[in-house]
Design an enzyme around this catalytic site. Structure first.
Site, mmCIF file in Angstrom:
data_model
loop_
_atom_site.group_PDB
_atom_site.id
_atom_site.type_symbol
_atom_site.label_atom_id
_atom_site.label_comp_id
_atom_site.label_asym_id
_atom_site.label_seq_id
_atom_site.Cartn_x
_atom_site.Cartn_y
_atom_site.Cartn_z
ATOM 1 N N ALA A 208 1.076 -1.348 -0.104
ATOM 2 C CA ALA A 208 -0.108 -0.042 0.094
ATOM 3 C C ALA A 208 0.999 1.126 0.115
ATOM 4 C CB ALA A 208 -0.969 -0.100 1.110
ATOM 5 N N ASN A 209 0.351 2.393 0.037
ATOM 6 C CA ASN A 209 1.079 3.669 0.237
ATOM 7 C C ASN A 209 0.302 4.606 1.144
ATOM 8 O OD1 ASN A 209 -0.745 5.489 -1.397
ATOM 9 N ND2 ASN A 209 -0.202 4.212 -3.014
#
Ligand code: CTP
Length: 408
Positions: A208-209
């Protein structure tokens, strides 16, 4: 500038538990530059005191039809001077009286003696909200052109769960912005993406970010407040901005599918999402076990959604990208603007304090192929959204002008 700036808004508060939320609605309206004239019914005063609302509004609360200290004719004065009337919360009794024109108190008189638009925000228990008499009354009000901010489903005052909870203060203020807004984007269809994509490694883990989605949501809310019909393709579960259709996705591939299937009909596309550039080439369909040792995760590129949209852009469509950079902000953003055939790119230095991911503020530079860069110093994400939407409107207007004068 907010469409509420300088507008005289009557906020009518009636007697329900949700009356406490009127305080927050009042605060937000005042923060947006509106002059708020509060009216409380007798029943409302059982739930919140007049002192709180008087302190936050632009003038003291009015409650009296008779012996009103501000004017001898409050029954017409208040409604005639209004640009907008919001009733929040609106109880079943208030809705019934409004439908019948039963002018027994100051609020009902104000509702009758006005030509201003009216927003009704009902709040009551599910049984009451679904009762045929309330359903009929609401139908009549809608037919008369009264704007309705539908109640939400959720936990109600008695602890039970169902439809009838007052809409969030944010949605009610957004509805006010839509009603009083210029409607400059009426008839314009827009897609906005928001949030960071999540690319699965196995059945429980993802890459994810840090994107929170807040800037994309602010762009969607601002566009809707100017009358655009907005589809927000989102990976995050923030409350949906009022009047915006939300399509939930998780991965870059899902986001691509959701956007590409709608892109041909869109007049404007704003890619505010932080799309992963790489994803695991294969996804384990079970949880990878620790005792098998550190996994070798082989990555493959994801599709560049924005570059694809740029390559197939229909005539007239406005395509906007975001560039999240930590180094060489302008040069990198400029190269993305050209490479992806964009009309506008919003460059932000995500390494700067209070800027970009997760913050409520942002500082950006707007780059266009044929205009000078515009810098926006640290500002609320909604204010940044306002300038982005203004710029999109300017691009559309200059295109329309070029078409008229035969430049293209
Ligand atoms: N974008 C996209 N699809 C991708 C990657 C990015 O549509 N697979 C879009 C983003 O939504 C953003 C713009 O492209 O509007 C720029 O994204 P950014 O992450 O800043 O740049 P990249 O093109 O991914 O390049 P780099 O990672 O090298 O900075």
């Amino acid at each position: 500038m907010s469409p509420l700036e300088g507008k005289r808004i009557v906020l009518g508060v009636t007697g329900g538990i949700a009356a406490y939320k009127a305080v927050e609605i009042c605060r937000r309206l005042v923060d947006s530059g509106a002059h708020v004239v509060p009216i409380m019914t007798d029943a409302a005063q059982h739930f919140v005191g007049t002192t709180t609302l008087s302190a936050l509004a632009s003038e003291p609360v009015q409650t009296e039809l008779w012996h009103n200290p501000t004017t001898p004719i409050p029954h017409t004065k208040v409604g005639q001077g209004a640009d907008l009337i919001i009733v929040a919360p609106a109880t079943a009794k208030c809705i019934a009286a409004y439908r019948m024109g039963y002018s027994h108190d100051l609020l009902q008189n104000t509702l009758l003696a006005t030509r201003a638009p009216v927003i009704v925000c009902p709040a009551m228990h599910t049984e009451m909200w679904e009762h045929p008499s309330v359903v009929d009354n609401m139908e009549v009000l809608r037919r008369r052109g009264v704007h309705v901010v539908e109640p939400e489903s959720g936990r109600l005052a008695g602890g039970d769960v169902g439809a009838g909870r007052l809409a969030s203060p944010e949605s009610i203020v957004a509805a006010a912005e839509r009603v009083l807004g210029s409607g400059e984007l009426a008839g314009v269809s827009m897609i906005v993406s928001a949030g960071g994509t999540r690319e699965p490694i196995d059945s429980v883990r993802v890459i994810a970010n840090r994107s929170s989605g807040k800037q994309g949501y602010a762009v969607a809310a601002e566009a809707a407040s100017r009358g655009a019909s907005v589809t927000l393709v989102s990976t995050v579960a923030l409350p949906a901005p009022s009047g915006v259709e939300v399509v939930s996705v998780e991965t870059a591939a899902e986001m691509q599918g959701a956007i590409e299937s709608r892109a041909a009909r869109a007049d404007v596309i704003v890619m505010a999402a932080a799309v992963a550039d790489f994803r695991p080439a294969s996804v384990a369909n079970h949880k990878l076990k620790k005792h098998d040792g550190p996994p070798q995760i082989v990555l493959e590129p994801t599709p560049d959604i924005l570059a694809g949209l740029g390559a197939t852009k229909p005539t007239g469509q406005v395509l906007v990208g975001f560039a999240a950079e930590t180094d060489d902000l302008i040069a990198n953003a400029q190269s993305k603007l050209e490479r992806k055939h964009l009309d506008l790119i919003v460059a932000n230095d995500v390494s700067a304090p209070s800027v970009g991911f997760a913050h409520d503020t942002n500082a950006v530079t707007l780059l266009r192929p044929d205009a000078k860069p515009v810098e926006i110093d640290l500002a609320a994400k909604r204010d940044v959204a306002r300038v982005v939407i203004d710029t999109i409107i300017e691009i559309r207007a200059s295109r329309a002008n070029d078409t008229r004068t035969g430049k293209h």
